[in-house]
Design an enzyme around this catalytic site. Structure first.
Site, PDB file in Angstrom:
ATOM      1  N   ASP A 194       4.984   3.122   2.442  1.00  0.00           N
ATOM      2  CA  ASP A 194       3.940   3.726   3.278  1.00  0.00           C
ATOM      3  C   ASP A 194       4.395   3.585   4.714  1.00  0.00           C
ATOM      4  OD1 ASP A 194       2.489   4.146   1.005  1.00  0.00           O
ATOM      5  OD2 ASP A 194       1.116   2.474   1.307  1.00  0.00           O
ATOM      6  N   ASP A 219      -5.675   8.135  -8.752  1.00  0.00           N
ATOM      7  CA  ASP A 219      -6.109   6.802  -8.314  1.00  0.00           C
ATOM      8  C   ASP A 219      -7.058   6.223  -9.351  1.00  0.00           C
ATOM      9  OD1 ASP A 219      -4.620   6.948  -6.074  1.00  0.00           O
ATOM     10  OD2 ASP A 219      -6.271   7.459  -4.716  1.00  0.00           O
TER      11      ASP A 219
END
Lengths: 266, 197
Positions: free
Chosen positions: A130, A11
């Protein structure tokens, strides 16, 4: 034999890795380039860089970062986060990314997948999905956590539900030209209790493109499960690699011993 | 040594350039005939679709230039396929340097197409495979592949055996992406750029 892939995910915020790591040998623990290069040397099969910021200024930082990663890393890498146009993708690929991952923008505008596949080829277009399990209020009989049909696509980091059923959306993104699906179960993400196996198997069975499973990895056996029961083509994880709870060379050795095709490097 | 990368409408040229940077090799990205002819080594990369890429090459006369080159030429991925006789992808007549056709990979036995990821290559021959372990893993992304033939110098298998590498005279080709295939991929590029080749 085509091997299953192990993919660490980094990330990124303002060009730096966000979650901490405990790689003691890192000169700069926040440098995604150095961390990526270490993973490549350890035998990671691919890398994913997920930019969790998305302002225009930060985009420039990201492009510069992609350029540095491409110089340092000799395995494929994907860049995702905030990508919403052909121009965004063009800039990232030109900077040296091998693939890009799109998510919310594809839900908002599904035709973007067609456009990108036509312009750059399916092989570099990953659609990230997602998903979260939402029980149907009127159908208690099928309110099983595992029932893949009860899974709904979410956007905005998994916070916002859409009207899309995950299995149907997976087929649609394939038909529109996605080259791969990065499937994250928001229910298992961060739990370290294992991947969402039934869901992953259902998506993998429904799609004819590779499925990267994400969310829930906590042990080496979870990877065994996701490649066997879950029928995933690749397994992605973040913190368990960053915090060295699982060592990539050891994981790949273990998976190979369990009969899962692995690329073992020396 | 002058290395030229042929510039045309196929992607992934960037990755090849970065890979050469990592090796420390200098290069020129061009579609200029004189520059290409005067190069010591020519790399013909690419990902994309066969008929569009061939149309572009024909427009610029590169389809005649490339087969006439005398220095070592390395085609990768779609570059390799365009150096074969014919591709099933949109029924495309290719340059015919290698005496073999390119056919779609079978989507049988639950195999997903494109063939995407790391796969091992074996039956290695020829100078580009110097120093490679048998069953070296390379990174592949493709839906079409050249059959195995006498010009095959590395074999891979996905649904059926296919040519992972081809070689004929001064022409070399790899179906995999050497530029992102880790250290073994880098070795293939180094072998190609080696002065003795």
């Amino acid at each position: 034999m085509l091997t299953k892939r192990i993919i660490p995910c980094l990330d990124i915020k303002d060009g730096r890795t966000v979650k901490g790591t405990n790689f003691v040998n890192l000169r700069d623990a926040g440098d995604p380039v150095e961390l990526g290069a270490i993973y490549a040397r350890q035998g990671a099969d691919e890398l994913v860089f997920l930019d969790i910021t998305a302002t225009v200024d930060e985009r420039k930082t990201l492009i510069e970062l992609v350029r540095r990663v491409a110089h340092a890393v000799n395995i494929p890498f994907t860049v995702g986060g905030g990508i919403s146009s052909v121009a965004d993708v063009s800039a990232l690929l030109n900077a040296g990314a091998d693939k890009v991952s799109i998510n919310s923008s594809a839900v908002r505008n599904p035709a973007l997948i067609d456009q990108l596949a036509l312009e750059f080829g399916s092989q570099c277009i990953v659609v990230a999905i997602d998903t979260r399990w939402i029980p149907a209020s009127d159908d208690t009989a099928s309110n099983e956590m595992s029932s893949p049909r009860q899974h709904i696509v979410h956007t905005h980091g998994g916070r916002k539900p859409t009207h899309l059923r995950t299995l149907e959306w997976a087929k649609e993104v394939e038909n529109r030209g996605a080259g791969e699906i990065l499937l994250t179960s928001m229910d298992t993400d961060g739990t370290k209790a294992g991947f969402a196996l039934e869901l992953t198997a259902a998506v993998s069975g429904a799609a004819h493109i590779p499925v990267i499973a994400s969310g829930g990895a906590g042990t080496m056996d979870h990877f065994v499960d996701v490649f066997t029961t879950g029928k995933a083509d690749a397994g992605l994880a973040a913190s368990i690699f960053h915090f060295k709870e699982i060592d990539i060379p050891e994981l790949k050795q273990y998976l190979a011993q369990q009969g899962i095709p692995m690329r073992l490097t020396n | 040594m002058k290395t030229v990368i042929i510039k045309y409408n196929a992607g992934n040229v960037q990755s090849v350039m970065y890979a050469l940077d990592r090796i420390g090799a200098s290069y020129l990205l061009t579609d200029d005939e004189a520059e290409i002819r005067s190069a010591d080594k020519v790399i013909f990369p690419g990902v994309g679709e066969a008929s569009t890429a061939m149309a572009y090459l024909r427009e610029r006369g590169l389809d005649r230039l490339i087969p006439s080159l005398k220095q070592p030429v390395l085609g990768t991925c779609i570059g390799m396929q365009l150096m074969c006789r014919h591709s099933e992808e949109n029924n495309t007549t290719c340059m015919g340097i290698f005496d073999i056709d390119v056919r779609r990979l079978p989507a049988a036995d639950g195999l997903k197409v494109p063939h995407m990821g790391w796969n091992n290559i074996n039956q290695l021959r020829g100078p580009l495979t110097n120093g490679l372990p048998d069953n070296a893993y390379m990174y592949f992304v493709h839906s079409y592949a050249a059959d195995v033939c006498p010009e095959t110098v590395a074999v891979c298998e996905y649904g059926r055996p296919f040519s992972a590498m081809l070689q004929k005279d001064n022409f070399y080709a790899a179906q995999f992406h050497a530029e992102i295939s880790g250290n073994v991929g880098q070795r293939v590029l180094e072998n190609f750029l080696n002065r003795s080749l």
